[in-house]
Design an enzyme around this catalytic site. Structure first.
Site, PDB file in Angstrom:
ATOM      1  N   ASP A 156       0.816  -1.227   0.000  1.00 32.59           N
ATOM      2  CA  ASP A 156       0.000   0.000   0.000  1.00 32.59           C
ATOM      3  C   ASP A 156       0.845   1.270   0.000  1.00 32.59           C
ATOM      4  O   ASP A 156       0.483   2.258  -0.647  1.00 32.59           O
ATOM      5  CB  ASP A 156      -0.902   0.031   1.242  1.00 32.59           C
ATOM      6  CG  ASP A 156      -1.951  -1.058   1.219  1.00 32.59           C
ATOM      7  OD1 ASP A 156      -2.166  -1.634   0.130  1.00 32.59           O
ATOM      8  OD2 ASP A 156      -2.544  -1.349   2.275  1.00 32.59           O
TER       9      ASP A 156
HETATM   10  P1  NAP Z   1       0.910  -3.984   3.162  1.00 34.50           P
HETATM   11  O1  NAP Z   1       0.259  -3.022   2.255  1.00 34.50           O
HETATM   12  O2  NAP Z   1       0.095  -4.604   4.226  1.00 34.50           O
HETATM   13  O3  NAP Z   1       1.587  -5.119   2.240  1.00 34.50           O
HETATM   14  C1  NAP Z   1       2.419  -6.086   2.769  1.00 34.50           C
HETATM   15  C2  NAP Z   1       2.893  -6.974   1.620  1.00 34.50           C
HETATM   16  O4  NAP Z   1       3.900  -7.818   2.158  1.00 34.50           O
HETATM   17  C3  NAP Z   1       1.789  -7.861   1.076  1.00 34.50           C
HETATM   18  O5  NAP Z   1       1.402  -7.439  -0.192  1.00 34.50           O
HETATM   19  C4  NAP Z   1       2.413  -9.289   1.076  1.00 34.50           C
HETATM   20  O6  NAP Z   1       2.301  -9.838  -0.251  1.00 34.50           O
HETATM   21  C5  NAP Z   1       3.878  -9.043   1.452  1.00 34.50           C
HETATM   22  N1  NAP Z   1       4.400 -10.048   2.374  1.00 34.50           N
HETATM   23  C6  NAP Z   1       3.820 -10.582   3.448  1.00 34.50           C
HETATM   24  N2  NAP Z   1       4.616 -11.479   4.045  1.00 34.50           N
HETATM   25  C7  NAP Z   1       5.748 -11.526   3.296  1.00 34.50           C
HETATM   26  C8  NAP Z   1       6.958 -12.275   3.395  1.00 34.50           C
HETATM   27  N3  NAP Z   1       7.168 -13.160   4.369  1.00 34.50           N
HETATM   28  N4  NAP Z   1       7.920 -12.051   2.465  1.00 34.50           N
HETATM   29  C9  NAP Z   1       7.712 -11.159   1.454  1.00 34.50           C
HETATM   30  N5  NAP Z   1       6.586 -10.429   1.329  1.00 34.50           N
HETATM   31  C10 NAP Z   1       5.614 -10.606   2.231  1.00 34.50           C
HETATM   32  O7  NAP Z   1       2.170  -3.328   3.907  1.00 34.50           O
HETATM   33  P2  NAP Z   1       2.737  -1.836   3.875  1.00 34.50           P
HETATM   34  O8  NAP Z   1       3.055  -1.432   2.467  1.00 34.50           O
HETATM   35  O9  NAP Z   1       3.806  -1.811   4.901  1.00 34.50           O
HETATM   36  O10 NAP Z   1       1.506  -0.957   4.325  1.00 34.50           O
HETATM   37  C11 NAP Z   1       1.021  -0.920   5.671  1.00 34.50           C
HETATM   38  C12 NAP Z   1      -0.492  -0.844   5.672  1.00 34.50           C
HETATM   39  O11 NAP Z   1      -0.938  -0.845   7.035  1.00 34.50           O
HETATM   40  C13 NAP Z   1      -1.007   0.427   5.025  1.00 34.50           C
HETATM   41  O12 NAP Z   1      -2.226   0.162   4.372  1.00 34.50           O
HETATM   42  C14 NAP Z   1      -1.238   1.311   6.224  1.00 34.50           C
HETATM   43  O13 NAP Z   1      -2.190   2.337   5.984  1.00 34.50           O
HETATM   44  C15 NAP Z   1      -1.732   0.317   7.253  1.00 34.50           C
HETATM   45  N6  NAP Z   1      -1.577   0.848   8.624  1.00 34.50           N
HETATM   46  C16 NAP Z   1      -0.351   0.915   9.200  1.00 34.50           C
HETATM   47  C17 NAP Z   1      -0.211   1.522  10.436  1.00 34.50           C
HETATM   48  C18 NAP Z   1       1.138   1.666  11.102  1.00 34.50           C
HETATM   49  O14 NAP Z   1       1.211   2.269  12.165  1.00 34.50           O
HETATM   50  N7  NAP Z   1       2.199   1.146  10.521  1.00 34.50           N
HETATM   51  C19 NAP Z   1      -1.327   2.020  11.093  1.00 34.50           C
HETATM   52  C20 NAP Z   1      -2.570   1.895  10.490  1.00 34.50           C
HETATM   53  C21 NAP Z   1      -2.681   1.300   9.257  1.00 34.50           C
HETATM   54  P3  NAP Z   1       2.335 -11.436  -0.454  1.00 34.50           P
HETATM   55  O15 NAP Z   1       1.196 -11.977   0.363  1.00 34.50           O
HETATM   56  O16 NAP Z   1       2.173 -11.632  -1.920  1.00 34.50           O
HETATM   57  O17 NAP Z   1       3.661 -11.891   0.061  1.00 34.50           O
END
Ligand code: NAP
Length: 458
Positions: A385
Site C-alpha cells: 500500500d
Molecule cells: P501492506 O500493504 O500490508 O503489504 C504487505 C505486503 O507484504 C503484502 O502485499 C504481502 O504480499 C507481502 N508479504 C507478506 N509477508 C511476506 C513475506 N514473508 N515475504 C515477502 N513479502 C511478504 O504493507 P505496507 O506497504 O507496509 O503498508 C502498511 C499498511 O498498514 C497500510 O495500508 C497502512 O495504511 C496500514 N496501517 C499501518 C499503520 C502503522 O502504524 N504502521 C497504522 C494503520 C494502518 P504477499 O502476500 O504476496 O507476500
C-alpha cells in the site's frame, strides 16, 4: 518530612516523564528517553510506597513480584514482530487497574460521594472498562486469535452510538445520584461491551491507530484516578499519556490521508472497501534472481523500501547484509521509510535498528521521494500500500491522497513478495504491472539471503 519526600519524588517523576517523552520523539534519543521514563516510574513507585495510608506491604510485594516476573518474561521472550499485540495487552491491564481502583473507591465511598469525585470516578470506570475489552480484542485480532478483517453488520454504527449514549446517560445520572450502586455496575458492564463493539469493525492494520486512541483513553482514565486519589503524578502522567496517544492517532491518520472517523467507523480493509479496487492492468513481469543481483551490483544508487512483509519475514538482518555487500562494492544504499509502513508507528525503524542499520541511512518520505528519479534500483521488500501509485494518480481510489513512496519514478523497481497477495487495504497495486517493475517471488528473508550470495559472485 515524609510528605515532602513523596511530593519531591512525584515532582522528579513528572519531570522525567516529560523528558522521556521528548527523547522518544527522535530515534537517536529514543533509548535515552526510555531510560529517563523508566527512572521516572521508579521514582513514582518509591514515592507511592512511602504513603502513610499503607497498612501492610504483603499484597504490594506480591503484586510487585508477579508483575516483575511477567514484565521480564514479556520483555525477554516476546519477539519484535509481536510488539503491537504486546502493547495492546499492556493497555488492557493498565486500563483494568484504573477501572478496578475506581470501583474500589466507589465502594469505599458507599454512595456518599461529592459531584467532582463521582464525575472523576465514573469517567475512570467508564473509560477504563471500555479500554480493557477494546484492547483485549485488539490483542486477539493482532495475534490472529480472531479474524483480523472488520466484523460488520447492518446498523452497527447506530447501535454502537445508542449504546454509548446509554452508558454516558447513566454516567450523568450517577453524577447527580451517586447512591445507585446497581446503575454504577450496569454502566461498567455496558462500557465493557462497548469496548468490544468499538473494535469489532476495525481491521487489524488499523489497530495501531485504535490502540493509540485506547491508550489515550487509558491515560485519561489514569488522570481521573489521580483526581479521585488526589495523586499529582497520576494526573500529570495520565494527561501526558492521554494527549500523546491522541496526537499519535491524528499523525497516523494524516499519514494515511484518512479521518479518525473513517478509521473507527469505516470498516476499512473489509470486502466492501476492497471491492472498489481497480482492474488488473496487464500482467506482472517476473525477473530472475541472477538478473536482479547483476542490476544491484552495478548500480550507483539503490533504495530499499521495507514494509509489513519485512516484519513478517524477519528479514531485517538479511537486508542489512545485502546493503553491506553493496556498499563494499561502492553502491550508495539508502532506506525509504513510510510513516505507516508495517503495523505500528516506527515499525520499520525498530526492526532496522535491531539489525544495526545506521540511522543516517534511513530517509523519511519527504526526504527520499525527490531522490527516486536518480535511483538506479528501488527494492520494495514486502511493502504494498505504501508504494501504491493509485494513491497519487487515481482520485477514485479508496486510498487516494495517501502520501506514498514514489518508487515508480526510479530507473528500475524490484518487488520482493511471496506471491500475488494484496496489502492491508485489499487494493490492487498498479506498480506491479508497470514496465519498470520486476517481481521476485518468495519469502523476503530467503530471497534477500540468496541475493547476498548472488551479488558477491556478480
Ligand atoms: P501492506 O500493504 O500490508 O503489504 C504487505 C505486503 O507484504 C503484502 O502485499 C504481502 O504480499 C507481502 N508479504 C507478506 N509477508 C511476506 C513475506 N514473508 N515475504 C515477502 N513479502 C511478504 O504493507 P505496507 O506497504 O507496509 O503498508 C502498511 C499498511 O498498514 C497500510 O495500508 C497502512 O495504511 C496500514 N496501517 C499501518 C499503520 C502503522 O502504524 N504502521 C497504522 C494503520 C494502518 P504477499 O502476500 O504476496 O507476500
Amino acid at each position: 518530612m515524609q510528605t515532602y519526600f513523596i511530593e519531591l519524588s512525584y515532582l522528579l517523576a513528572s519531570i522525567l516523564f516529560i523528558l522521556g517523552l521528548k527523547g522518544l520523539s527522535h530515534p537517536e534519543t529514543a533509548k535515552r528517553g526510555m531510560h529517563l521514563a523508566e527512572f521516572g516510574m521508579l521514582m513514582a513507585i518509591i514515592g507511592t510506597l512511602m504513603h502513610h495510608e499503607i497498612v501492610t506491604y504483603t499484597w504490594i510485594l506480591a503484586g510487585l513480584a508477579i508483575g516483575s516476573v511477567v514484565g521480564l518474561a514479556m520483555g525477554v521472550w516476546v519477539p519484535m514482530t509481536a510488539m503491537p499485540q504486546r502493547t495492546a495487552l499492556s493497555h488492557a491491564f493498565g486500563a483494568l487497574a484504573a477501572a478496578l481502583v475506581g470501583v474500589a473507591e466507589y465502594l469505599k465511598g458507599a454512595g456518599h460521594l461529592d459531584t467532582v469525585t463521582m464525575s472523576a470516578l465514573g469517567f475512570e470506570v467508564m473509560l477504563g472498562s471500555l479500554t480493557t475489552t477494546g484492547s483485549l480484542l485488539a490483542f486477539a485480532k493482532l495475534q490472529g486469535m480472531v479474524r483480523g478483517t472488520p466484523m460488520t453488520y447492518k446498523g452497527q454504527n447506530v447501535f454502537n452510538m445508542l449504546l454509548l449514549a446509554t452508558t454516558v446517560g447513566i454516567f450523568i445520572y450517577l453524577v447527580i445520584n451517586p447512591g445507585s450502586m446497581t446503575l454504577f455496575f450496569i454502566m461498567a458492564g455496558l462500557a465493557f461491551v462497548f469496548g468490544l463493539l468499538l473494535v469489532m469493525p476495525i481491521g487489524s492494520a488499523d489497530m495501531p491507530v485504535v490502540m493509540s486512541l485506547l491508550n489515550s483513553y487509558a491515560g485519561l482514565a489514569s488522570a481521573a484516578t489521580g483526581f479521585v486519589l488526589s495523586n499529582k503524578v497520576l494526573i500529570i502522567a495520565g494527561t501526558l499519556d492521554g494527549f500523546s496517544g491522541f496526537i499519535l492517532s491524528i499523525l497516523m491518520c494524516r499519514a494515511m490521508n484518512r479521518s479518525i472517523t473513517n478509521v473507527l467507523f469505516g470498516a476499512f480493509g473489509s470486502a466492501t472497501t476492497a471491492g472498489e479496487s481497480g482492474e488488473q492492468q496487464g500482467s506482472m513481469r517476473e525477473v530472475g534472481l541472477e538478473d536482479i543481483a547483476t542490476q544491484l551490483a552495478y548500480a550507483n544508487k539503490v533504495v530499499f523500501v521495507p514494509g509489513y512483509g519485512l516484519a513478517t519475514a524477519q528479514a531485517q538482518h538479511a537486508v542489512r547484509e545485502l546493503a553491506d555487500v553493496l556498499e563494499k562494492r561502492g553502491v550508495t544504499v539508502k532506506y525509504g521509510i513510510h510513516p505507516v509502513a508495517g503495523r505500528m508507528p516506527g515499525h520499520m525503524n525498530v526492526l532496522l535498528a535491531e539489525a544495526n542499520v545506521p540511522y543516517s541511512s534511513l530517509y523519511e518520505l519527504e526526504q527520499i521521494n525527490p531522490e527516486f528519479a536518480t535511483t538506479d534500483v528501488s527494492v520494495v521488500i514486502g511493502a504494498n500500500d505504501v508504494v501504491n501509485p493509485d494513491a497519487r494518480d487515481n482520485p477514485s481510489s479508496p486510498i487516494a491522497g495517501m502520501p506514498i513512496l514514489e518508487v515508480d519514478r526510479s530507473k528500475s523497481v524490484v518487488v520482493l513478495k511471496r506471491g500475488q497477495g494484496k496489502g492491508f487495504s485489499g487494493l490492487e497495486n498498479p506498480l506491479f504491472f508497470k514496465p519498470v517493475t520486476g517481481m521476485l517471488y518468495g519469502d523476503a528473508k530467503d530471497t534477500l539471503t540468496r541475493l547476498v550470495q548472488a551479488v558477491q559472485h556478480a
